[in-house]
Design an enzyme around this catalytic site. Structure first.
Site, PDB file in Angstrom:
ATOM      1  N   ARG A  64       0.831  -1.214   0.000  1.00  0.00           N
ATOM      2  CA  ARG A  64       0.000   0.000   0.000  1.00  0.00           C
ATOM      3  C   ARG A  64       0.866   1.265   0.000  1.00  0.00           C
ATOM      4  NH1 ARG A  64      -5.432   0.238   3.576  1.00  0.00           N
ATOM      5  NH2 ARG A  64      -6.707  -1.197   2.354  1.00  0.00           N
ATOM      6  N   ASP A 126      -6.422   2.186  -6.376  1.00  0.00           N
ATOM      7  CA  ASP A 126      -5.025   2.615  -6.458  1.00  0.00           C
ATOM      8  C   ASP A 126      -4.876   4.012  -5.842  1.00  0.00           C
ATOM      9  OD1 ASP A 126      -2.351   3.041  -7.239  1.00  0.00           O
ATOM     10  OD2 ASP A 126      -2.649   1.920  -9.094  1.00  0.00           O
ATOM     11  N   LYS A 138       0.939  17.341 -13.913  1.00  0.00           N
ATOM     12  CA  LYS A 138       0.985  18.755 -13.542  1.00  0.00           C
ATOM     13  C   LYS A 138       2.288  19.390 -14.021  1.00  0.00           C
ATOM     14  CE  LYS A 138       0.700  21.953  -9.640  1.00  0.00           C
ATOM     15  NZ  LYS A 138       0.330  22.145  -8.226  1.00  0.00           N
ATOM     16  N   HIS A 280     -37.279   6.785 -36.190  1.00  0.00           N
ATOM     17  CA  HIS A 280     -37.165   8.090 -35.549  1.00  0.00           C
ATOM     18  C   HIS A 280     -37.561   8.014 -34.074  1.00  0.00           C
ATOM     19  CE1 HIS A 280     -37.599  10.127 -39.750  1.00  0.00           C
ATOM     20  NE2 HIS A 280     -36.509   9.403 -39.629  1.00  0.00           N
ATOM     21  N   ASN A 421     -48.256  12.892 -27.065  1.00  0.00           N
ATOM     22  CA  ASN A 421     -49.359  12.054 -26.578  1.00  0.00           C
ATOM     23  C   ASN A 421     -49.424  10.767 -27.395  1.00  0.00           C
ATOM     24  OD1 ASN A 421     -50.602  13.683 -24.493  1.00  0.00           O
ATOM     25  ND2 ASN A 421     -51.201  15.103 -26.104  1.00  0.00           N
ATOM     26  N   ARG A 441     -54.451  14.763 -27.329  1.00  0.00           N
ATOM     27  CA  ARG A 441     -54.721  13.327 -27.347  1.00  0.00           C
ATOM     28  C   ARG A 441     -55.765  12.990 -28.424  1.00  0.00           C
ATOM     29  NH1 ARG A 441     -52.403  10.055 -24.343  1.00  0.00           N
ATOM     30  NH2 ARG A 441     -51.643  11.780 -23.087  1.00  0.00           N
ATOM     31  N   PHE A 466     -54.113  10.269 -19.286  1.00  0.00           N
ATOM     32  CA  PHE A 466     -55.573  10.199 -19.172  1.00  0.00           C
ATOM     33  C   PHE A 466     -56.269  10.952 -20.306  1.00  0.00           C
ATOM     34  CE2 PHE A 466     -54.665  13.805 -16.089  1.00  0.00           C
ATOM     35  CZ  PHE A 466     -55.198  14.827 -16.851  1.00  0.00           C
ATOM     36  N   ARG A 513     -49.030   6.561 -15.319  1.00  0.00           N
ATOM     37  CA  ARG A 513     -48.876   7.321 -16.554  1.00  0.00           C
ATOM     38  C   ARG A 513     -47.535   6.989 -17.186  1.00  0.00           C
ATOM     39  NH1 ARG A 513     -48.341  13.664 -15.889  1.00  0.00           N
ATOM     40  NH2 ARG A 513     -46.133  13.105 -15.763  1.00  0.00           N
TER      41      ARG A 513
END
Length: 517
Positions: A64, A126, A138, A280, A421, A441, A466, A513
């Site tokens: 480690r 790591d 850097k 599509h 819709n 709708r 709905f 829905r």
């Protein structure tokens, strides 16, 4: 340019590293290394100096702690053109390190294995590697940092051409690559730990990190003037289109990916053999069949004009009979869990058709459903909510017949995948007319009826939202609809139900829905 005199090599993925080290050594570069990499290089005949010898500090804690030392990071971060930095390095015996070659512990591969223990995942995080990479990146003005084995050859080519130097342009490019790599690495860890925690206290984390890797540059986006690319995220056990084997065909386009995704999710709504045709991003025909050929023929019958140039998804292997039926019409993509040898041979007559084999289609969807907006994204759960249509009790006087109930279940599953819709006219095994994406709708119901190529007498209708007024029910009655499934929840529900009763239409309310924008 910066001449390389000393390089530190410490890699988990060791392919090509011995060849790299041998060439560096031949150019007079001193090689520092650690653990397994040092052993592999020595076995390959490379002279290696252990990092512990270089720092005067032993590796410990089972590896480690080994590279987190001032003689490593001072050698990387020290700016060669700053007298103060040079004096500090000389004062503390810090030798410059001009090249770092590091790739990280295989965290992604580890957590991708089914059932991996958290403790094992943690041990594959790591620490020293990313720290060295970031230090070197850097200070790219003085240090060459390589995180991708694919870059070994280019770096060596430059060094051969320049007497051991690497150009500033290459060092900057490699540094950018490092920060993208470590950002993704950290994102993978954060994503995994969020998953282990079950999302924490909130369904959506306070900071969302996405570990995306570019899969390919696409020819263009939705339109030829838009640039595009495909990125993948590797979420263990999750469904991924990138797992599909491309058996033949042109490369996938932006629209191909979007349409194939839509087709796949729709096909997965069913356990019976199904064919879903998408154009599509919307269904233009869906059908169940005794096999893939039967399903395709019935699906294409819904709207053969729109199906031309479409994307097809099957939830069962495609056989030769299905292939020969499909070849009667131009299609862009066919995705299925498998293709019979005869089918592959038949499709070979039209090599531009993309065949995608995705054996494990039933994996769950991972992550979130994201949509870009100006300034960011909005995210949501995937719409995987199911409704047990068989158990629903009609709100009308008339209950649906068994055949109508099966048709309502089929139509309801399809409606989830139609842009709002949405109105779906269907029989128990196929769509007949689909009304897509209208602002009313009632208009969607009219469009679906206009598109139908066969009489709608005896069909059922599914609506993703709905019916706000009774006019929608009056309209579908005129074309012969006998049963309706819809979420309910309108302030006019009583009026809508009364209209259904007047027309002897059976109606089920789901309470769910399925808007799709």
């Amino acid at each position: 340019m910066a001449k390389v005199r000393r390089a530190l090599l410490s890699v988990s993925e060791k392919s090509g590293v011995a060849e790299l080290a041998r060439e560096l050594e031949a150019m007079g570069v001193e090689i520092l290394s650690t653990g397994g990499t040092a052993r592999a290089l020595r076995d390959a005949g490379v002279t290696v100096k252990d990092v512990s010898e270089h720092t005067g500090f032993p590796e410990m804690m089972e590896g480690r702690l080994k590279t987190l030392h001032p003689k490593i990071h001072g050698g990387l971060l020290g700016r060669r053109d700053r007298p103060e930095d040079v004096k500090d390095m000389e004062r503390h015996g810090i030798a410059p390190i001009d090249m770092v070659v590091v790739n990280l512990y295989p965290f992604e591969a580890t957590v991708s294995r089914p059932g991996v223990a958290l403790a094992e995942a943690i041990e594959n995080i790591d620490i020293g590697g990313p720290t060295m990479l970031r230090s070197a990146a850097k200070n790219y003005a003085d240090v060459t940092v390589v995180v991708d084995p694919a870059d070994y050859a280019r770096v060596l080519e430059e060094m051969r051409a320049t007497g051991g130097e690497v150009t500033g342009e290459t060092r900057f490019r490699l540094a950018r690559k490092v920060f993208a790599h470590t950002a993704r690495y950290d994102a993978l860890i954060a994503e995994y730990l969020e998953g282990v925690a079950g999302g924490g206290e909130e369904a959506f984390p306070g900071s969302l990190t996405l570990a995306l890797r570019r899969k390919s540059i696409l020819r263009y986006g939705e339109n030829p003037h838009q640039r595009a690319a495909a990125y993948e995220t590797r979420e263990p056990g999750a469904l991924s289109l990138f797992d599909a084997d491309i058996l033949q065909g042109k490369e996938m386009s932006f629209n191909n990916y979007c349409d194939t995704h839509a087709a796949l999710l729709l096909a997965l709504e069913f356990t019976e053999p199904v064919c879903a045709i998408i154009k599509h991003n919307n269904p233009c025909g869906v059908a169940l069949g005794e096999g893939p050929a039967d399903a395709y023929v019935k699906a294409a019958r819904t709207d053969p004009v729109s199906a031309f140039g479409g994307v097809l998804a099957f939830n069962v292997p495609v056989d030769e009979d299905a292939a020969r039926e499909i070849l009667k019409m131009f299609v862009e993509v066919v995705i299925a869990p498998d293709f019979a040898a005869g089918a592959v041979k038949a499709f070979g007559a039209k090599p531009n058709i993309r065949l995608l084999r995705l054996p494990d289609m039933r994996k769950p969807l991972g992550g979130f459903d994201l949509k870009s907006i100006a300034g960011g994204v909005v995210i949501q759960d995937w719409d995987t909510r199911e409704v047990d249509v068989a158990s629903l009790r009609a709100v009308t006087r008339r209950q649906p017949t068994e055949e109508e109930r099966e048709a309502l279940d089929f139509a309801w599953r399809v409606s989830k995948h139609v842009k709002s819709n949405a109105i779906v006219y269907a029989f128990r095994d196929r769509t007949v007319g689909i009304g897509i994406g209208q602002t009313s709708r009632v208009y969607s119901a009219r469009v679906g009826a206009i598109n139908a190529l066969e009489p709608l007498d005896g069909t059922v209708v599914a609506s993703d939202g709905f019916f706000p007024f009774r006019d929608g029910i009056d309209g579908v009655k005129k074309v012969g609809v006998t049963a309706v499934i819809q979420p309910g929840g309108s302030v006019k529900d009583a009026e809508v139900i009364e209209a259904a009763d007047q027309h002897d239409i059976a109606m089920l309310l789901t309470g769910v829905r399925h808007f799709k924008h």
